[in-house]
Design a protein around this motif. Structure first.
Motif, PDB file in Angstrom:
ATOM      1  N   THR A  45     -21.673 -35.384 -16.732  1.00 32.64           N
ATOM      2  CA  THR A  45     -21.672 -33.957 -17.134  1.00 32.64           C
ATOM      3  C   THR A  45     -22.703 -33.405 -17.792  1.00 32.64           C
ATOM      4  O   THR A  45     -23.401 -34.011 -18.889  1.00 32.64           O
ATOM      5  CB  THR A  45     -20.397 -33.821 -17.791  1.00 32.64           C
ATOM      6  N   SER A  47     -23.929 -30.051 -19.758  1.00 29.90           N
ATOM      7  CA  SER A  47     -23.281 -28.827 -20.233  1.00 29.90           C
ATOM      8  C   SER A  47     -24.325 -27.879 -20.393  1.00 29.90           C
ATOM      9  O   SER A  47     -25.509 -28.208 -21.133  1.00 29.90           O
ATOM     10  CB  SER A  47     -22.718 -29.124 -21.637  1.00 29.90           C
ATOM     11  N   ASN A  49     -25.711 -23.975 -21.239  1.00 31.28           N
ATOM     12  CA  ASN A  49     -25.571 -22.742 -22.259  1.00 31.28           C
ATOM     13  C   ASN A  49     -26.489 -21.875 -22.123  1.00 31.28           C
ATOM     14  O   ASN A  49     -27.583 -22.069 -21.369  1.00 31.28           O
ATOM     15  CB  ASN A  49     -25.412 -23.122 -23.850  1.00 31.28           C
ATOM     16  N   TYR A  51     -28.100 -18.099 -20.361  1.00 28.76           N
ATOM     17  CA  TYR A  51     -28.123 -17.504 -19.184  1.00 28.76           C
ATOM     18  C   TYR A  51     -29.553 -17.693 -18.458  1.00 28.76           C
ATOM     19  O   TYR A  51     -30.344 -17.664 -18.992  1.00 28.76           O
ATOM     20  CB  TYR A  51     -27.522 -16.040 -19.115  1.00 28.76           C
ATOM     21  N   LYS A 258     -26.925 -22.602  -9.282  1.00 29.82           N
ATOM     22  CA  LYS A 258     -26.621 -21.174  -9.954  1.00 29.82           C
ATOM     23  C   LYS A 258     -27.406 -20.135  -9.167  1.00 29.82           C
ATOM     24  O   LYS A 258     -28.588 -20.411  -9.169  1.00 29.82           O
ATOM     25  CB  LYS A 258     -26.711 -21.053 -11.249  1.00 29.82           C
ATOM     26  N   ASP A 262     -23.357 -15.975  -9.576  1.00 36.82           N
ATOM     27  CA  ASP A 262     -22.773 -17.130  -9.987  1.00 36.82           C
ATOM     28  C   ASP A 262     -22.726 -17.008 -11.376  1.00 36.82           C
ATOM     29  O   ASP A 262     -23.619 -16.591 -12.080  1.00 36.82           O
ATOM     30  CB  ASP A 262     -23.347 -18.496  -9.560  1.00 36.82           C
ATOM     31  N   LYS A 263     -21.432 -17.707 -11.979  1.00 36.58           N
ATOM     32  CA  LYS A 263     -21.479 -17.705 -13.188  1.00 36.58           C
ATOM     33  C   LYS A 263     -21.932 -18.860 -13.999  1.00 36.58           C
ATOM     34  O   LYS A 263     -22.201 -19.874 -13.213  1.00 36.58           O
ATOM     35  CB  LYS A 263     -19.820 -17.613 -13.825  1.00 36.58           C
ATOM     36  N   LYS A 265     -21.932 -22.498 -15.596  1.00 34.10           N
ATOM     37  CA  LYS A 265     -20.935 -23.381 -15.869  1.00 34.10           C
ATOM     38  C   LYS A 265     -21.448 -24.741 -15.835  1.00 34.10           C
ATOM     39  O   LYS A 265     -22.750 -24.912 -15.374  1.00 34.10           O
ATOM     40  CB  LYS A 265     -19.919 -23.193 -14.716  1.00 34.10           C
ATOM     41  N   ASP A 266     -20.771 -25.699 -16.387  1.00 33.22           N
ATOM     42  CA  ASP A 266     -21.239 -27.169 -16.574  1.00 33.22           C
ATOM     43  C   ASP A 266     -21.414 -27.847 -15.151  1.00 33.22           C
ATOM     44  O   ASP A 266     -20.764 -27.274 -13.957  1.00 33.22           O
ATOM     45  CB  ASP A 266     -20.336 -27.909 -17.439  1.00 33.22           C
TER      46      ASP A 266
END
Length: 303
Positions: A45, A47, A49, A51, A258, A262-263, A265-266
């Motif tokens: 994963t 993560s 953060n 934008y 992305k 798109d938002k 996200k991880d």
């Protein structure tokens, strides 16, 4: 209603123009992972953060390395060739020669051959041998390293050149040669990559001397052969391959994770083979005035 639209236009249009005049800002992007060692098949994963308009991911696996995103040639591969030949009938020695050129101008004619520089590499291979008049046994010449031949930015051409001397009889004349295997390939850390075979090398026959003789190119065995119809007169005939690009590679590509709409996200990814991988994330903000990007890299060990 028309008045409302007019008023909205007054306020919105300047904002749009102002936005178009501003260069993109550097993405406020960061990415982390909880650890740097995993077992194969684990779900890793990442993560994310901040934008960015666009985010791309390079896993570091073969074909997915950021350092090779602009590469169109590779020096990592070793060019190899293996052939199988068979000689029959006749008596003359040294009829068959394997040649290569890196400056052939793609003109399949006598003038085109003469305008190019050709180098004889026959002595790197083991050709079939047989007594005069006999039928030889098909002879496999093992993989031969030709990695010294390619020239950066240039194609390479291979050619079979048959030379026959004047003779007093067919029995004393030039011999028949069959080329049943011609496998040109690159040896790479990831395995062998085929470049051309006897059926895909695009052979074209060129008659230089003695029009009664020429190479035969067919789709059944023997795929490529020279059987002289006239052995009493001197003869020279070529079979030349198409342009081959042994050092050419496709640039490595990333995966888009992305897009603009798109938002953030991880992101999760699994490595299926053990190894040490340089994982790369590319975050970009872009518009018609420019592009700003951030590159984030991790070294991931997979056991």
């Amino acid at each position: 209603m028309n008045t409302l639209r007019y008023l909205l236009g007054i306020f919105v249009l300047p904002l749009m123009v102002a936005c178009q005049k501003n260069e993109p800002v550097t993405p406020s992007f960061d990415v982390k992972t909880s650890k740097l060692e995993y077992n194969k098949g684990d779900s890793v994963t990442f993560s994310i953060n901040g934008y960015a308009d666009i985010i791309s991911f390079y896993s570091g696996e073969p074909g997915k390395e950021y350092r090779y995103k602009d590469r169109i040639e590779s020096a990592d591969a070793k060019l190899n060739l293996n052939i199988t030949t068979q000689v029959l009938f006749g008596a003359q020695a040294d009829n068959l020669h394997l040649m290569y050129s890196t400056d052939f101008n793609n003109t399949y004619s006598t003038d085109g051959i003469k305008a190019a520089t050709w180098t004889d590499i026959t002595n790197r291979f083991t050709l079939c041998s047989a007594a005069a008049g006999a039928v030889g046994v098909a002879t496999v010449s093992g993989d031969v390293d030709l990695s010294d031949l390619p020239v950066s930015g240039k194609p390479i051409y291979f050619a079979w050149k048959w030379i026959g001397q004047e003779s007093t009889s067919a029995a004393l004349g030039g011999r028949t040669w069959r080329i049943t295997v011609f496998n040109l390939f690159n040896k790479t850390p990831g395995g062998n990559a085929s470049i051309a075979s006897v059926t895909s090398a695009g052979w074209l026959a060129v008659d230089v001397l003695n029009t009664a003789n020429k190479w035969t190119i067919q789709t059944t065995t023997p795929f490529l052969f020279f059987a002289p119809a006239s052995t009493l007169l001197p003869s020279e005939d070529w079979a030349i391959s198409r342009a081959l690009f042994p050092t050419a590679v496709t640039p490595d590509a990333g995966t888009g994770i992305k897009g603009y709409l798109d938002k953030v996200k991880d992101f999760k990814y699994a490595f299926n083979s053990p190894g040490v991988y340089t994982v790369t994330f590319i975050a970009k903000n872009t518009n018609n005035l420019g592009l700003k990007e951030i590159v984030k890299e991790f070294t991931i060990t997979v056991k």
